[in-house]
Scaffold this motif. Sequence first.
Motif, PDB file in Angstrom:
ATOM      1  N   TYR A  55       0.875  -1.156   0.033  1.00  0.00           N
ATOM      2  CA  TYR A  55      -0.178   0.371   0.000  1.00  0.00           C
ATOM      3  C   TYR A  55       0.949   1.131   0.198  1.00  0.00           C
ATOM      4  O   TYR A  55       0.360   2.615  -0.562  1.00  0.00           O
ATOM      5  CB  TYR A  55      -0.781  -0.105   1.195  1.00  0.00           C
ATOM      6  CG  TYR A  55      -1.855  -1.082   1.315  1.00  0.00           C
ATOM      7  CD1 TYR A  55      -2.804  -1.646   0.213  1.00  0.00           C
ATOM      8  CD2 TYR A  55      -2.151  -2.358   2.146  1.00  0.00           C
ATOM      9  CE1 TYR A  55      -3.597  -1.916   0.032  1.00  0.00           C
ATOM     10  CE2 TYR A  55      -2.415  -3.450   2.010  1.00  0.00           C
ATOM     11  CZ  TYR A  55      -3.587  -3.123   1.322  1.00  0.00           C
ATOM     12  OH  TYR A  55      -4.771  -4.777   0.770  1.00  0.00           O
ATOM     13  N   ASP A  56       2.094   1.402   0.534  1.00  0.00           N
ATOM     14  CA  ASP A  56       2.880   2.587   0.549  1.00  0.00           C
ATOM     15  C   ASP A  56       3.310   2.217  -0.927  1.00  0.00           C
ATOM     16  O   ASP A  56       3.134   3.882  -1.433  1.00  0.00           O
ATOM     17  CB  ASP A  56       4.375   2.407   1.407  1.00  0.00           C
ATOM     18  CG  ASP A  56       4.115   1.970   2.760  1.00  0.00           C
ATOM     19  OD1 ASP A  56       2.669   3.216   3.581  1.00  0.00           O
ATOM     20  OD2 ASP A  56       4.494   0.857   3.626  1.00  0.00           O
ATOM     21  N   LEU A  57       3.722   1.763  -1.949  1.00  0.00           N
ATOM     22  CA  LEU A  57       3.798   2.062  -2.579  1.00  0.00           C
ATOM     23  C   LEU A  57       3.043   2.191  -4.119  1.00  0.00           C
ATOM     24  O   LEU A  57       3.167   2.919  -4.901  1.00  0.00           O
ATOM     25  CB  LEU A  57       4.713  -0.191  -3.357  1.00  0.00           C
ATOM     26  CG  LEU A  57       5.615  -0.391  -5.241  1.00  0.00           C
ATOM     27  CD1 LEU A  57       6.435   0.997  -4.970  1.00  0.00           C
ATOM     28  CD2 LEU A  57       5.695  -1.502  -5.687  1.00  0.00           C
ATOM     29  N   ILE A  58       1.175   2.068  -3.299  1.00  0.00           N
ATOM     30  CA  ILE A  58       0.544   2.052  -4.706  1.00  0.00           C
ATOM     31  C   ILE A  58       0.783   3.595  -4.395  1.00  0.00           C
ATOM     32  O   ILE A  58       0.489   4.426  -5.067  1.00  0.00           O
ATOM     33  CB  ILE A  58      -0.425   1.609  -4.130  1.00  0.00           C
ATOM     34  CG1 ILE A  58      -0.403   0.041  -4.523  1.00  0.00           C
ATOM     35  CG2 ILE A  58      -1.562   1.984  -4.670  1.00  0.00           C
ATOM     36  CD1 ILE A  58      -1.951  -0.506  -4.189  1.00  0.00           C
ATOM     37  N   THR A  61       3.785   5.124  -6.408  1.00  0.00           N
ATOM     38  CA  THR A  61       3.812   5.371  -7.533  1.00  0.00           C
ATOM     39  C   THR A  61       2.466   6.208  -7.964  1.00  0.00           C
ATOM     40  O   THR A  61       2.745   6.527  -9.177  1.00  0.00           O
ATOM     41  CB  THR A  61       2.532   3.985  -7.533  1.00  0.00           C
ATOM     42  OG1 THR A  61       4.545   2.509  -7.554  1.00  0.00           O
ATOM     43  CG2 THR A  61       3.205   3.687  -9.487  1.00  0.00           C
ATOM     44  N   SER A  62       1.215   6.398  -7.360  1.00  0.00           N
ATOM     45  CA  SER A  62      -0.064   7.422  -7.185  1.00  0.00           C
ATOM     46  C   SER A  62       0.297   9.296  -7.255  1.00  0.00           C
ATOM     47  O   SER A  62       0.346   9.498  -8.791  1.00  0.00           O
ATOM     48  CB  SER A  62      -0.969   6.930  -6.888  1.00  0.00           C
ATOM     49  OG  SER A  62      -1.390   5.395  -7.074  1.00  0.00           O
ATOM     50  N   VAL A  63       1.413   9.354  -6.417  1.00  0.00           N
ATOM     51  CA  VAL A  63       2.203  10.550  -6.584  1.00  0.00           C
ATOM     52  C   VAL A  63       2.775  11.513  -7.722  1.00  0.00           C
ATOM     53  O   VAL A  63       2.608  11.795  -7.826  1.00  0.00           O
ATOM     54  CB  VAL A  63       2.608  10.631  -4.452  1.00  0.00           C
ATOM     55  CG1 VAL A  63       2.940  12.354  -4.806  1.00  0.00           C
ATOM     56  CG2 VAL A  63       1.565  10.826  -4.036  1.00  0.00           C
ATOM     57  N   THR A  64       3.236   9.583  -7.881  1.00  0.00           N
ATOM     58  CA  THR A  64       4.598  10.174  -8.302  1.00  0.00           C
ATOM     59  C   THR A  64       4.167  10.239  -9.562  1.00  0.00           C
ATOM     60  O   THR A  64       4.589  11.069 -10.680  1.00  0.00           O
ATOM     61  CB  THR A  64       5.581   9.124  -8.600  1.00  0.00           C
ATOM     62  OG1 THR A  64       6.452   8.845  -7.287  1.00  0.00           O
ATOM     63  CG2 THR A  64       6.563   9.337  -9.890  1.00  0.00           C
ATOM     64  N   ILE A  69       2.930  13.880 -14.121  1.00  0.00           N
ATOM     65  CA  ILE A  69       1.442  14.461 -15.125  1.00  0.00           C
ATOM     66  C   ILE A  69       1.860  15.807 -15.326  1.00  0.00           C
ATOM     67  O   ILE A  69       1.877  16.575 -16.316  1.00  0.00           O
ATOM     68  CB  ILE A  69       0.362  13.898 -15.312  1.00  0.00           C
ATOM     69  CG1 ILE A  69       0.628  12.498 -15.574  1.00  0.00           C
ATOM     70  CG2 ILE A  69      -0.646  15.032 -15.610  1.00  0.00           C
ATOM     71  CD1 ILE A  69      -0.908  11.671 -15.434  1.00  0.00           C
ATOM     72  N   LEU A  70       2.196  16.282 -13.894  1.00  0.00           N
ATOM     73  CA  LEU A  70       2.175  17.502 -13.634  1.00  0.00           C
ATOM     74  C   LEU A  70       2.900  18.377 -14.292  1.00  0.00           C
ATOM     75  O   LEU A  70       2.401  19.699 -14.740  1.00  0.00           O
ATOM     76  CB  LEU A  70       1.487  18.343 -12.246  1.00  0.00           C
ATOM     77  CG  LEU A  70      -0.144  17.840 -11.152  1.00  0.00           C
ATOM     78  CD1 LEU A  70      -0.021  18.123  -9.976  1.00  0.00           C
ATOM     79  CD2 LEU A  70      -1.118  19.079 -12.354  1.00  0.00           C
ATOM     80  N   CYS A 181      10.593  -2.947 -13.095  1.00  0.00           N
ATOM     81  CA  CYS A 181      10.718  -3.084 -11.438  1.00  0.00           C
ATOM     82  C   CYS A 181       9.383  -2.788 -10.061  1.00  0.00           C
ATOM     83  O   CYS A 181       8.934  -3.163  -9.258  1.00  0.00           O
ATOM     84  CB  CYS A 181      12.098  -1.941 -10.915  1.00  0.00           C
ATOM     85  SG  CYS A 181      13.157  -3.307 -10.930  1.00  0.00           S
ATOM     86  N   VAL A 182       8.948  -1.264 -10.780  1.00  0.00           N
ATOM     87  CA  VAL A 182       8.073  -1.084  -9.719  1.00  0.00           C
ATOM     88  C   VAL A 182       6.673  -1.973 -10.150  1.00  0.00           C
ATOM     89  O   VAL A 182       5.600  -2.882  -8.827  1.00  0.00           O
ATOM     90  CB  VAL A 182       7.664   0.464 -10.275  1.00  0.00           C
ATOM     91  CG1 VAL A 182       6.241   0.804  -9.889  1.00  0.00           C
ATOM     92  CG2 VAL A 182       8.415   1.595  -9.596  1.00  0.00           C
TER      93      VAL A 182
END
Length: 597
Positions: A55-58, A61-64, A69-70, A181-182
Amino acid sequence: MTQELRFTRTSLRVICTSLWLWLLLGIYRAVIVDPQTTFQGGLASIPMGLAASYYDLILITSVTAATLILLFLTKSSRLASAAVASLFYLVVLVSLGWGFANINLVKMLGEPFTFQWLVYGDFLQNADAKSAMGDALNVRDAAILFGSIVLVLALGYAAGSLCQRLSSAGRKRFLIAVVLCVGAALVGSGYHVRAQSLPASKVDNPIVYFAQSAWFSSTPVTFAMSAGGNDPDVASVGERPAETSSLKAPTPNPIKNVLIFLMESVPSKYIETFGGQYPITPNIKSYAGDSIRFDKIYAHAPSTHYSIFSLLTSMYNDISFYGMTAKYPYLPLETISNALSKHNFRTGFFWSADSRFQRVDEFLLNKGLDVIQDYRGQKCATPTFKLSTEQWKNMDYNSDLCTAQMIIDWMRKDPQKPFFGIMFTAMTHYPYITGSPMFSNMVPSAKDIGPVRYVDDEKFNAYLNALKVGDAAFGEILDSLKQSGKLDSTLVVVLGDHGEAFGEHGDYVHATAIYDENVHIPLIMINKHLFHDEVAHPVGGIIDIAPTIMDILGLPLPEQWQGRSLFSEQRPNRTFFFNPWAGSLLGYRDNDRKVIF
């Protein structure tokens, strides 16, 4: 510098920082899911921690992805790109700080920090909040965290700069490798979480966990007010048939006074007459021959203000994490102090701590109490434990020996009038400070109260010593009653407001769960004319204590009350309890069965 070059360099630094962030959060997670005591063991647990960081990785990944995109959309504006990057690094800082604090928070609370805990802590304004946060991030930990933050930012910056120097084809290969890898990490860690059946409290991302607890926080349900008409077991006195009592008190009734000795955070397992293995309650033990002990009595929720409400009103609380004293302090409810004041009893409430906690001071105002005194109104020979600051409120308290002297002085006044008094201890509340110097200048018996090494665990040992001080306070009060000739005409009621955990089920303190150590409390009633070293086995709760006292006094119960005398021949052999911080979980104990529904 071209816009494209600036975008590429910033993006690569964001990606590299994210990878280092996941690695460090995986190390944090390893300490939670597989705690080790050696450096080699800690290193060996890191793969498991990374695999449990699904869940940390999710989240990372979402924030990154959102940041990239921004950054792409704002690459033509240096100011906008800088703002996006700054927001990303703020998320990194929060993730690191919260993730690190989560190690001790999960150990202390049994789960990550929630909105319900924020409410319970008066939005970080009371002692419970400071204690939890202090344990979660002390000075040593803060230094480790600071070093971790510097390391992640420096490595992310350096790795991003290094990757930026690669050729265009090299950067593409790097990005493809990162994506692969992700993806593999997500699949592998997700499989690990499912295969290991790890509890959510140990693997959920603490930021998301908190947000979910706030978004899906339960709407308060008024169990106390509404359940009676649906369940005869919790019907009010006015809604159920008259009951008969198995208690056969002598005639005339020897009981003229009532004293309740309410112990902060004390489960039955630490009282010697309930099998406690530590010699810390000799005064309570000395009255075993004149007592009846109820061995299946429970707090309805593992929290002080819930217990105070049920003790005084003989009603269940709302099934809510807000609590009745905090949300509805001025409800015109009939309490035992109201009822006894109508029968010419003097009434008083004496607390070693700060009654402003959860608005208890306001709740007590219209409850028929002649005297309401917390640590602020006491004059002590020993100094007050000053723990409050401008930021952390309501944390000061006095020695329980001081409060004992206050209620002793009050009981000696107006000797011709019966009294109903409650003394509430404080020193067994976390962090269990007993203070130094000892209390030998205050009462003669206190010279023997010194810190004793009962166990190696520092906090648990402090707790046991604090309970020993509370027992000494109890002894002082009963010695005073004996000297004044009132002990034989006084019903003395000893109980805990809830329990206290020391890692039995991976939890600490009290308001974290509804295991026995959190809710199974001692209840002892002392009077030589009524009881003779007896043990009773009815299943009951704190709401049943006031009706039992009224039964012993031979007085009628107010119609609002939901509790029943523990001597009632019609009482159902069950009681209800719930954990306000676990989705308003409700359960009951019936004989030796615990049922959650």
